[in-house]
Design a protein around this motif. Structure first.
Motif, PDB file in Angstrom:
ATOM      1  N   LYS A   1       0.797  -1.233   0.000  1.00 22.71           N
ATOM      2  CA  LYS A   1       0.000   0.000   0.000  1.00 22.71           C
ATOM      3  C   LYS A   1       0.830   1.283   0.000  1.00 22.71           C
ATOM      4  O   LYS A   1       0.299   2.373  -0.217  1.00 22.71           O
TER       5      LYS A   1
ATOM      6  N   THR B   1      -4.531  -2.851 -14.549  1.00 22.58           N
ATOM      7  CA  THR B   1      -4.798  -1.666 -13.716  1.00 22.58           C
ATOM      8  C   THR B   1      -5.636  -2.066 -12.508  1.00 22.58           C
ATOM      9  O   THR B   1      -5.349  -1.666 -11.376  1.00 22.58           O
ATOM     10  N   LEU B   2      -6.646  -2.868 -12.751  1.00 22.56           N
ATOM     11  CA  LEU B   2      -7.532  -3.328 -11.663  1.00 22.56           C
ATOM     12  C   LEU B   2      -6.748  -4.147 -10.639  1.00 22.56           C
ATOM     13  O   LEU B   2      -6.859  -3.934  -9.426  1.00 22.56           O
TER      14      LEU B   2
ATOM     15  N   ALA C   1      -4.454  -1.837  -8.673  1.00 21.19           N
ATOM     16  CA  ALA C   1      -5.178  -0.905  -7.787  1.00 21.19           C
ATOM     17  C   ALA C   1      -5.541  -1.576  -6.458  1.00 21.19           C
ATOM     18  O   ALA C   1      -5.599  -0.922  -5.419  1.00 21.19           O
ATOM     19  N   GLY C   2      -5.730  -2.884  -6.503  1.00 23.57           N
ATOM     20  CA  GLY C   2      -6.063  -3.620  -5.283  1.00 23.57           C
ATOM     21  C   GLY C   2      -4.860  -3.847  -4.372  1.00 23.57           C
ATOM     22  O   GLY C   2      -5.023  -4.168  -3.192  1.00 23.57           O
TER      23      GLY C   2
ATOM     24  N   LYS D   1      -1.064   3.700  -5.055  1.00 25.07           N
ATOM     25  CA  LYS D   1      -1.463   4.543  -6.184  1.00 25.07           C
ATOM     26  C   LYS D   1      -1.047   3.880  -7.494  1.00 25.07           C
ATOM     27  O   LYS D   1       0.039   3.291  -7.565  1.00 25.07           O
TER      28      LYS D   1
ATOM     29  N   THR E   1     -12.511  -0.285 -13.277  1.00 27.13           N
ATOM     30  CA  THR E   1     -11.892   0.056 -11.987  1.00 27.13           C
ATOM     31  C   THR E   1     -12.706   1.103 -11.221  1.00 27.13           C
ATOM     32  O   THR E   1     -12.163   1.789 -10.354  1.00 27.13           O
TER      33      THR E   1
ATOM     34  N   ASP F   1     -14.637   1.161  -8.854  1.00 26.64           N
ATOM     35  CA  ASP F   1     -14.725   1.089  -7.390  1.00 26.64           C
ATOM     36  C   ASP F   1     -13.445   1.570  -6.694  1.00 26.64           C
ATOM     37  O   ASP F   1     -13.382   1.579  -5.471  1.00 26.64           O
ATOM     38  N   PHE F   2     -12.443   1.946  -7.482  1.00 28.37           N
ATOM     39  CA  PHE F   2     -11.169   2.382  -6.888  1.00 28.37           C
ATOM     40  C   PHE F   2     -10.967   3.888  -7.090  1.00 28.37           C
ATOM     41  O   PHE F   2     -11.304   4.418  -8.143  1.00 28.37           O
ATOM     42  N   ASP F   3     -10.383   4.526  -6.060  1.00 31.44           N
ATOM     43  CA  ASP F   3     -10.119   5.968  -6.210  1.00 31.44           C
ATOM     44  C   ASP F   3      -8.620   6.268  -6.121  1.00 31.44           C
ATOM     45  O   ASP F   3      -8.212   7.393  -5.863  1.00 31.44           O
ATOM     46  N   ASN F   4      -7.799   5.245  -6.324  1.00 29.14           N
ATOM     47  CA  ASN F   4      -6.344   5.432  -6.234  1.00 29.14           C
ATOM     48  C   ASN F   4      -5.665   5.318  -7.599  1.00 29.14           C
ATOM     49  O   ASN F   4      -4.497   4.942  -7.691  1.00 29.14           O
ATOM     50  N   ILE F   5      -6.422   5.618  -8.669  1.00 28.41           N
ATOM     51  CA  ILE F   5      -5.845   5.493 -10.026  1.00 28.41           C
ATOM     52  C   ILE F   5      -5.873   6.851 -10.728  1.00 28.41           C
ATOM     53  O   ILE F   5      -6.898   7.535 -10.718  1.00 28.41           O
TER      54      ILE F   5
END
Ligand SMILES: C[S@@+](CC[C@H](N)C(=O)[O-])C[C@H]1O[C@@H](n2cnc3c(N)ncnc32)[C@H](O)[C@@H]1O
Length: 180
Positions: free
Chosen positions: A17, A32-33, A36-37, A41, A59, A61-65
């Protein structure tokens, strides 16, 4: 095991992380997906609007991309030196598209050189070549030659035992390496 399964298995224990990682060819967003998990970033590039649309949808559901509609050859405009601990290239064309937008060997080499320069020490570049695609062998020979001439450290070269099947290199930038 196909190359993507091999790659995901290989990189899972390498990323945490606190890491920033870069997807140089977002495509359908599968890498990418996955990244992201795992990472803090992800910075992702594609020159195809359709690829970015699909990747963003996958993706959502992710806000780190951070997505960029830009060529990976301009990666240094978006990624700072020593910011990223891993770059992934999945060369070729967007699966399920008209196959007209595919990676070009000279741009791929430019992007690879910049990525290696920007990469943190003790970081990784994962690159997959699709030999069967248009220009696939030329792209492979050009980058392979660069990697070997500069004595970059290839930790693994993965290739299924089938004619012309894709080749994946796992490249490591050691503590003592120079920026080529
Ligand atoms: C094989 S696909 C990537 C698949 C993707 N990694 C996935 O997990 O779904 C290759 C992608 O590279 C993109 N591409 C081609 N040239 C590019 C460039 N100069 N910069 C960034 N992306 C590029 C294509 O548009 C295509 O979407």
């Amino acid at each position: 095991m196909n190359n993507n399964t091999f790659i995901h298995k290989y990189i899972k224990p390498l990323i945490g992380k606190t890491d920033t990682v870069v997807d140089m060819t977002a495509g359908n967003g599968n890498d990418t997906l996955f990244l992201a998990g795992l990472a803090g970033k992800v910075i992702a590039f594609d020159i195809s609007q359709e690829a970015l649309r699909r990747s963003k949808e996958k993706t959502k559901d992710f806000d780190n991309i951070e997505f960029h509609h830009a060529s990976h050859g301009d990666v240094d405009l978006y990624v700072k030196k020593d910011e990223a601990s891993l770059f992934i290239f999945n060369l070729g064309y967007l699966p399920g598209s008209d196959e007209k937008t595919f990676t070009q060997k000279d741009e791929s080499l430019k992007a690879f050189r910049k990525a290696y320069g920007l990469l943190r020490k003790k970081g990784y570049i994962i690159i997959t070549f699709y030999l069967r695609q248009i220009g696939g062998y030329d792209e492979y020979y050009l980058l392979d030659d660069f990697i070997k001439k500069n004595k970059l450290q290839i930790l693994e070269a993965y290739h299924q035992d089938k004619m012309d099947s894709p080749i994946t290199y796992i490249i490591y930038k050691s503590q003592s390496s120079t920026d080529e």
